[in-house]
Design an enzyme around this catalytic site. Sequence first.
Site, short mmCIF file in Angstrom:
data_model
loop_
_atom_site.label_atom_id
_atom_site.label_comp_id
_atom_site.label_asym_id
_atom_site.label_seq_id
_atom_site.Cartn_x
_atom_site.Cartn_y
_atom_site.Cartn_z
N ASP A 1 -3.71 -1.57 -11.13
CA ASP A 1 -3.57 -1.19 -10.83
C ASP A 1 -4.62 -0.11 -11.74
O ASP A 1 -5.09 -0.96 -12.61
CB ASP A 1 -2.50 0.15 -11.27
CG ASP A 1 -1.52 1.22 -10.56
OD1 ASP A 1 -3.08 2.45 -10.31
OD2 ASP A 1 -0.95 0.52 -9.35
N HIS B 1 -5.22 2.88 -5.37
CA HIS B 1 -4.93 2.35 -6.86
C HIS B 1 -5.88 0.85 -7.26
O HIS B 1 -5.32 0.55 -7.92
CB HIS B 1 -3.13 1.70 -7.39
CG HIS B 1 -2.26 3.05 -6.94
ND1 HIS B 1 -1.77 3.56 -8.00
CD2 HIS B 1 -1.90 3.48 -5.59
CE1 HIS B 1 -0.95 4.72 -7.28
NE2 HIS B 1 -0.60 4.45 -6.04
N GLU C 1 -0.32 4.35 -0.73
CA GLU C 1 -0.91 6.09 -1.73
C GLU C 1 -2.19 5.98 -1.53
O GLU C 1 -2.49 6.23 -1.94
CB GLU C 1 -0.19 6.18 -2.80
CG GLU C 1 1.01 6.57 -3.53
CD GLU C 1 1.83 6.21 -4.84
OE1 GLU C 1 2.70 7.94 -4.81
OE2 GLU C 1 1.14 6.19 -5.58
C1 ACM Z 1 5.14 3.05 -5.37
O1 ACM Z 1 6.15 3.86 -6.11
N1 ACM Z 1 4.15 3.65 -5.53
C2 ACM Z 1 4.72 2.46 -5.02
#
Ligand code: ACM
Length: 746
Positions: free
Chosen positions: A188, A265, A321
């Site tokens: 991440d 991410h 996201e």
């Molecule tokens: C997440 O909580 N963005 C998978």
Amino acid sequence: MKKILVGISLIAFRFAVAQSSVYTGVVPAPASLVVTEGNFVFGDETPVFSDPAFMGVAALYAQATFLSSPKAYRGKLNASTTKGIYFLKQRSNSKEAYRLLVNPFSVLVIASDQSGATHGMETLLQLQLLQPDRKTLPCLSVADTPAFAYRGLMLDVSRHFYPVSTVKKMIDMMALYKLNTLHLHLADAAGWRIEIKQYPELTHTAAWRTEQRWKDWWNGNRHYSTEGEPGAYGGYYTQQEARQLVKYAADRSITIIPEIEMPGHSEEVMAVFPQLACSGKPYTQGELCLGNDSTFIVLQNILKEIIDIFPSRYIHIGGDEAGKAAWKKCPKCQARIRTEHLADEHELQSYGIRRMEKFLSRHGRHLLGWDEILEGGLAPGATVMSWRGESGGIKAAKTGHDVIMSPGGYCYFDAYQANPATQPEAIGGFLPISKVYSYNPVPGELNSTEAKHILGVQANVWTEYIPTTEHLEYMIFPRLLALAETGWTKTANKNWASFEERLQQQYLVLQRRNINYYRPIPNLEIKAEADTNEHASLVRILSEQYKPDIRYTTDGSDPTVTDTRYINPFFVKDTTTIKAAIVQHPDSTTGPVASLTTAYHKAVGAKVMYNLPYSKNYPAQKEYTLVNGQKGSFTYGDGQWQGFDSGDMDVTVELKNAMELKNVSISFMQLTGPGVYMPGYVEFSWSEDGKTFSHPVRVENNVPATQSALSIQPFKADIGVRAKYIKVFAQNDKKGFLFADEIMIF
Ligand code: ACM
């Protein structure tokens, strides 16, 4: 011996406690546990025997209990059999099933596969840890099998990195509670955490950041550092360490699923490979460029090494996201959309995921991703992890895809587990253990065929606010016990009262395993709810203590041991201050005093007119929210806080008739992380006819926008007028969310 595993009938869970000194509070609750007469007493030299197939499991048991290494054993037990612990293999049709039979002469763990033997062994260990005297075990028989095949825990080792020793301790605890999957979020923005031999830059640079605390780093320049720099914070697992973890977990019948997050991410990847950003520059975006073939080449090279380290059926590719802004402006991404005949950027993301799915499939693995992988079309063999509620999981199951349920409202262990005022800073939300326990992974929307696609359930621990191992344990325990029971015990056999009773016994287990668990706080919570039939407020006093002696008063005085004992909810009329405390025996002192002033206010059940709309995403109980006599709790997701996104709040309350009014108030919430702010000010005005309103009374906000921790602030005006209509206007000057609580009119 006859094949006792064949044809086990799953007797409804029976919780038999024959003697008061017998502790059988096993978690998760076994399908059946029956206590019989007598004890098995362990000696220092009690021998351990095992079928050759279960030697590894038996050795772990011997190690954990300081007994000598197991000896191989085949054949039947008979009258001349040595007293001891036996791990026996018998055929069974149920995966992971086991029996545990304790009698005065032998302890038998019987299973058909290694997982079953492990679970039987862990039940045995737990039973020993539950006894005040670990050397004496009550005789009993357990027959057990899991409800769900997938029982997981996700650790985010990116936001904060935890050493191998922490992960091993967590694996031990997972095994103790029969979880079988550890999902490691290895990549991440906050740091890349696994050695990739082809790309040493990832761990030389992207595994290290300039600030230790995630929050400081995130609010600062979000830059990376270099391994060996004095100020570098981070870390990574070498491939050798990762392989060791895989084996350590496998020995305990736990699979590790690695997650390599893409395409969002991914700031840390582009910090070292800026050519994979649409802009070609580092620190410009979070999403990898999907118009660039190099992105796929790099990702596939990484996954080749990941596949080699982790033998799991699933490889998690994240997928959540991913913003679409950079792709919209990127000529390469737009060219990809044209040449692949994609409708938009959602389909571009889906294109990327499908490409990875094909790649994984060619290597004999299955793609697992967060529910955003549904957007733009789900890749054929993909399995979905449903986190934004259950809707993604429902949609996937209805189209024949497997699903793992981990909805934020029930499974996110980064949320507060008690009143935030009593807790270390967390990301937000409110998830007490009772709510974790209440979760049923199979949504009612699914028919029985579709329901088979629900493989199980997983808790996710995102670690933005969790910098240390101790804090990690604190967020996970004891909530993980509730999740474990949800995954293992048949829903029909789950029972909160039974769980709560067993939890009291389990604290000893957590203490003996040296876990820094969250201790149930002595603070009480008083809740009042309007009852329109009674024209009164129904008061409940809630505690995390087990069967506490709660005393309360309604005259404003601090409670003592001689005051009324709280047994059941009670009604109070008009405006009443309730004070409550737990009496601590034997000295009859009281714990912290909780206080709530409740009132059956004049607007309960009134009509609310919205001059401006509430948020479609946070409607709570729609037009009943603001006057239903119920206050919101610590989280805006509880159905009592109504959201107003970007715009102002402007409502008019119409009472049944004109009446004398003393004051009006409303509370708002601030939690800046998710963009929830206090209004700039609140104005109240009133009218008898609904046409001509008074000059508004303005109440200014005094909570600074820089205050990031949760705050709940009342805005109150003393009015002293006769009116039928009250207008409440709240100015949304931050253009974030307003979250409004009950409008109270007296
Ligand atoms: C997440 O909580 N963005 C998978």
